[in-house]
Design a protein around this motif. Structure first.
Motif, PDB file in Angstrom:
ATOM      1  N   THR A   1       0.828  -1.214   0.000  1.00 14.15           N
ATOM      2  CA  THR A   1       0.000   0.000   0.000  1.00 14.15           C
ATOM      3  C   THR A   1       0.854   1.251   0.000  1.00 14.15           C
ATOM      4  N   ASN A   2       0.230   2.295  -0.563  1.00 17.25           N
ATOM      5  CA  ASN A   2       0.819   3.642  -0.538  1.00 17.25           C
ATOM      6  C   ASN A   2       2.236   3.694  -1.116  1.00 17.25           C
ATOM      7  N   LEU A   3       2.392   3.042  -2.254  1.00 21.64           N
ATOM      8  CA  LEU A   3       3.657   3.152  -2.969  1.00 21.64           C
ATOM      9  C   LEU A   3       3.659   4.468  -3.748  1.00 21.64           C
ATOM     10  N   VAL A   4       4.697   5.229  -3.562  1.00 19.42           N
ATOM     11  CA  VAL A   4       4.760   6.537  -4.215  1.00 19.42           C
ATOM     12  C   VAL A   4       5.236   6.348  -5.657  1.00 19.42           C
ATOM     13  N   VAL A   5       4.388   6.779  -6.597  1.00 22.75           N
ATOM     14  CA  VAL A   5       4.698   6.674  -8.016  1.00 22.75           C
ATOM     15  C   VAL A   5       4.574   8.064  -8.627  1.00 22.75           C
ATOM     16  N   THR A   6       5.556   8.441  -9.391  1.00 25.09           N
ATOM     17  CA  THR A   6       5.542   9.727 -10.092  1.00 25.09           C
ATOM     18  C   THR A   6       5.388   9.467 -11.583  1.00 25.09           C
ATOM     19  N   ALA A   7       4.415  10.150 -12.207  1.00 28.32           N
ATOM     20  CA  ALA A   7       4.174   9.977 -13.631  1.00 28.32           C
ATOM     21  C   ALA A   7       4.200  11.340 -14.312  1.00 28.32           C
ATOM     22  N   LYS A   8       4.880  11.386 -15.413  1.00 24.93           N
ATOM     23  CA  LYS A   8       4.901  12.605 -16.231  1.00 24.93           C
ATOM     24  C   LYS A   8       4.099  12.344 -17.485  1.00 24.93           C
ATOM     25  N   TRP A   9       3.023  13.136 -17.612  1.00 30.91           N
ATOM     26  CA  TRP A   9       2.138  12.979 -18.770  1.00 30.91           C
ATOM     27  C   TRP A   9       2.583  13.968 -19.839  1.00 30.91           C
ATOM     28  N   ASN A  10       3.030  13.440 -20.962  1.00 31.65           N
ATOM     29  CA  ASN A  10       3.516  14.294 -22.042  1.00 31.65           C
ATOM     30  C   ASN A  10       3.269  13.610 -23.370  1.00 31.65           C
ATOM     31  N   PRO A  11       2.030  13.571 -23.821  1.00 32.14           N
ATOM     32  CA  PRO A  11       1.708  12.879 -25.077  1.00 32.14           C
ATOM     33  C   PRO A  11       2.341  13.506 -26.304  1.00 32.14           C
ATOM     34  N   THR A  12       2.803  14.746 -26.187  1.00 32.89           N
ATOM     35  CA  THR A  12       3.409  15.381 -27.360  1.00 32.89           C
ATOM     36  C   THR A  12       4.675  14.669 -27.814  1.00 32.89           C
ATOM     37  N   LYS A  13       5.242  13.802 -26.970  1.00 34.17           N
ATOM     38  CA  LYS A  13       6.389  13.010 -27.417  1.00 34.17           C
ATOM     39  C   LYS A  13       6.026  12.130 -28.597  1.00 34.17           C
ATOM     40  N   GLY A  14       4.762  11.760 -28.679  1.00 36.77           N
ATOM     41  CA  GLY A  14       4.305  10.946 -29.798  1.00 36.77           C
ATOM     42  C   GLY A  14       3.773  11.759 -30.962  1.00 36.77           C
ATOM     43  N   GLY A  15       3.972  13.085 -30.946  1.00 36.47           N
ATOM     44  CA  GLY A  15       3.503  13.933 -32.031  1.00 36.47           C
ATOM     45  C   GLY A  15       2.018  14.209 -31.930  1.00 36.47           C
ATOM     46  N   PRO A  16       1.450  14.830 -32.980  1.00 38.11           N
ATOM     47  CA  PRO A  16       0.009  15.142 -32.973  1.00 38.11           C
ATOM     48  C   PRO A  16      -0.857  13.909 -32.733  1.00 38.11           C
TER      49      PRO A  16
END
Length: 806
Positions: A607-622
């Motif tokens: 429980t309560n595992l700290v996960v960091t996510a960076k959302w950046n769909p522009t890496k895949g282009g339009p």
């Protein structure tokens, strides 16, 4: 006849040459004919003979005299005498110089001595009394030179026999610098010298030892032997062990003797060749009976006392001691070398000369090594815990490698000759890990790990064994072949039966014995580690759940979120992850990445595992941005959305081989549902909880539940349509003023509603005045979170809506 009568016969022959005065005085004793050669013969005389005589006389200046006739008569006997004297001289020369040398050479080459028996009659104070039996003969065929062979045979035929008086002879060993081996008193002997005649010798000789001081470095090699029994057990006194050894060898010589009990010192080499030997044990033999041309058995009993410091202390500029070097040879199956020397404290019954010889001679003894292959019967590793490498550690730091911790249980066979108490207290090892005979990596445990052992007696024909238990803590595991590691991971993820990892190790072991603590270095060991695959469908049982979510950073195109996640570990293994980063994919397009730091994963629920996510769909282009937009929209609308987690070449910095192997695998998970305030158990979370329609004012308000517990979401634009019975429009909301959706529950401001008058949906709303009905909603909204902005779509079903008259 008178003198006068005879004289004319002589004078007439002389007168033709000279006068009377020239003639010698006649003498009565003068023979009438001085020589047969001077007077012509009467029988067969020829005129030629007469002429010859005459011619000879005419050449003479004086007539022949009585003296010259006498001189000629004496010449032939002289020649005969001189010839005889010459022959005698030649014979003397031959007999004095030629024959002795030839006879000596003949004797050296033709002599054949065949010992038939040598036995010790008794041991005396200064030597031994030996009975010697042998055959002697001269074999002329062994002589290469024909003249020497003829002379020798002739001489020995004449001599026939040779007798000797009592003599003392010295025996030297030419191959060992002419060492005086000893001296012997030989009684009178008679031998036949006839070629081919055998003389049987049988005599008693007193033998005394020779140059004792010259023997130590020039002793002949001992005969080959076999160790038929070798047992070591604890001694009766603390700090001692007893060794019981039986040896067997073949006596290839016709020698018979009884060897009394002897005492020896057993030694091993020191650190350097010039260092003195180190005494490790004292040994004694029982009485040994040596019979000609037969097997010899000897029993040796040894006592090992407390080991000296010089034996266990590390040598200069080395980490190994003399004991380490000896044991390393033995345990690797190589013949180790012991050195044996007569004891400096012999038994009182041992004659001094024997003690002196034995104490002055040091003999190297090859001690056959024993490979420890098959020593390990069972090898298991349980409660395995993996620690991924620290990405910020120096490459030479052990923290830069993955580590393994676990409980090791080893069952080792104990050699039958080891009948003494032994307890393993510590272990360390360097080992290779293989899969299907291919090396996957190296497991290096350089620090001592605590261990304990228990002796288990065997049943039936099984010998005793030693159970060794140890907890290894963070042993570095260096993956050396990414292909083999990939095969292992694939077998664990998708296989249905356990796999076996082979371990080949060199183990250092600290053991406690009655002699004290010993360190056995580089003991070869091998075993198999069975590894169970993940349960079928285990990936689906991970069940990640997000407990809370907050924004830690944002930009126009990206947003960084931090979440507390609950996951279930379906494997029997645990792990500590200092740092790991993975890529997030959907529909083949990269949408961002996820990172975990300092996460300790246990078995079962975490429980309560700290996960960091960076959302950046522009890496895949339009195209990637559209896929990302749709994924969020599906998620907010309550649809089943999934995302793929895939390691990459920098998932664990500084571990290219490990990352290359991990990058071949990926796992797809359903996007975990957010736990929203007010959710009933088992209820699907909805971003829009309920709605209120105001019929007269043509407005509507909505209750929103934000998944963010620490940040406020802003809606800058709303274009929504309410539907009845999934298809019938009720009305439309178009609103372009920003409003906030703070953490938890909140209500929107009154949003204007443009009714769809005359539609079935409008009629349904009017009929529900003062009551409730279920509506669907389709909307397009512009959302803003920090600096990040995105246009999303939303589809909600079964939204409970109350209708008010106001």
């Amino acid at each position: 006849m008178s003198k006068d009568e005879s004289s004319p016969l002589l004078s007439s022959a002389a007168r033709g040459k000279g006068s009377d005065q020239d003639l010698p005085e006649p003498v009565e004793s003068t023979p009438l004919l001085s020589s047969t050669s001077a007077t012509p013969g009467h029988d067969g005389d020829s005129p030629e003979s007469e002429r010859d005589n005459v011619s000879i006389r005419s050449r003479d200046s004086h007539p022949p005299s009585t003296y010259s006739t006498k001189k000629k008569s004496r010449r032939w006997p002289s020649f005969v005498a001189m010839g005889i004297l010459g022959c005698i001289a030649i014979a003397i020369i031959i007999l004095a110089f030629v024959v002795p040398d030839a006879v000596q050479e003949y004797a050296q080459q033709a002599a054949v001595i065949e010992p038939t028996s040598l036995s010790i009659d008794s041991i005396t104070f200064d030597g031994v009394r030996a009975r010697i039996q042998a055959n002697f003969k001269l074999d002329g065929s062994r002589v290469k030179n024909d003249n020497v062979r003829r002379i020798g045979r002739a001489s020995t035929w004449v001599a026939n026999q040779l007798g000797s008086e009592k003599a003392e002879i010295d025996v030297y060993v030419p191959d060992y610098n002419d060492i005086l081996l000893g001296s012997a008193v030989i009684p009178p002997l008679v031998i036949s010298l006839r070629d081919g005649t055998t003389t049987q010798l049988d005599f008693i000789a007193d033998v005394r030892p020779g140059n004792v001081e010259g023997m130590p470095n020039n002793i002949p090699a001992i005969p080959k032997y076999n160790i038929t029994r070798f047992n070591v057990k604890d001694g009766p006194f603390k700090g001692s062990m007893l060794a019981d050894v039986s040896l067997s060898a073949i006596n290839e010589y016709p020698v018979q003797l009884d060897i009394p009990e002897l005492a020896f010192e057993i030694m091993v080499p020191g650190c350097a060749d010039k260092d003195p030997f180190i005494i490790v044990a004292e040994a004694s033999t029982g009485e040994i009976h040596v019979k000609p041309l037969s097997d010899i058995s000897a029993d040796v009993y040894g006592v090992i006392h407390e080991l000296p410091d010089s034996l266990t202390r590390a040598c200069p500029d080395s980490s190994s001691s003399p004991l380490d070097m000896f044991l390393r040879q033995y345990m690797h199956g190589e013949p180790a070398t012991l050195f044996i020397r007569g004891s400096s404290r012999p038994d009182g019954s041992t004659p001094k000369w024997i003690a002196d010889i034995l104490a002055s001679v040091t003999v190297p003894i090859p001690f056959p090594g024993r490979t420890l292959d098959g020593l390990i019967r069972d090898f298991s590793l349980t409660d395995v815990h993996f620690t991924l490498p620290d990405p910020f550690a120096d490459p030479n730091d052990p923290a830069s490698s993955p580590k393994v911790s676990g409980n090791i249980l080893v069952t080792a066979s104990i050699p039958s000759e080891m009948n003494f108490g032994i307890n393993v207290t510590n272990v360390r090892a360097n080992s290779d890990v293989l899969y299907k005979s291919k090396k996957m990596g190296e497991l290096n445990l350089q620090k001592w790990q605590h261990a304990n052992s228990t002796r288990v007696e065997g049943k039936g024909s099984d010998g005793p064994s030693l159970k060794i238990e140890s907890r290894i803590i963070e042993a570095p595991l260096n993956i050396t072949d990414s292909d083999v590691f990939s095969d292992v991971v694939q077998a664990l993820l998708f296989g249905n039966k356990p796999i076996e990892l082979d371990v080949q190790a060199l183990v250092d072991v600290k053991v406690e014995t009655s002699l004290g603590e010993l360190i056995l270095k580089e003991v070869p060991a091998g075993g198999k580690i069975p590894v169970k695959p993940l349960p079928k469908g285990a990936i689906g049982t991970i069940h990640p759940k997000v407990g809370s979510l907050k924004v830690v950073d944002s930009s126009l195109d990206s947003i960084t979120l931090q979440a507390l996640v609950n996951v279930t570990n379906p494997t029997p293994y645990t792990a500590y992850v200092p740092f790991a980063n993975v890529h997030l994919f959907a529909n083949g397009s990269i949408l961002g990445d996820g990172t975990i730091r300092n996460v300790d994963i246990r078995t079962g629920l975490n429980t309560n595992l700290v996960v960091t996510a960076k959302w950046n769909p522009t890496k895949g282009g339009p195209h990637g941005r559209k896929i990302g937009r749709d994924l969020i929209s599906q998620y907010l609308s309550g649809f089943n959305a999934s995302i793929t987690v895939k390691p990459h070449l920098n998932t664990i910095p500084g571990q290219p081989v490990l990352c290359e192997a991990l990058s071949r695998f990926n796992a797809t998970f359903a996007v975990p549902r957010l736990s929203l305030p007010g959710d009933a158990p088992g209820e699907n979370s909805r971003f829009i909880r309920d709605a209120s329609f105001h019929f007269i004012s043509s407005t509507a308000t909505f209750t929103l539940v934000s998944p963010l517990q620490f940040n406020t979401l802003y809606l800058d634009f709303v274009n929504a349509t309410a539907l009845y019975n999934h298809t019938e429009p009720v009305g439309r909301i178009l609103y372009d003023l920003p409003f906030a959706a703070p953490p938890g529950k909140s209500e929107t401001p009154r949003l204007p509603v443009e009714w769809s008058i005359g539609s079935v949906g409008y009629d349904a709303v009017r009929k529900a005045m003062g009551g409730t009905l279920k509506l669907d909603a389709h909307a397009i909204v512009d959302a803003r979170l920090g600096n990040w902005k995105e246009s999303l779509w939303y589809q909600g079903k079964g939204i409970g809506a109350s209708v008010h008259f106001t």
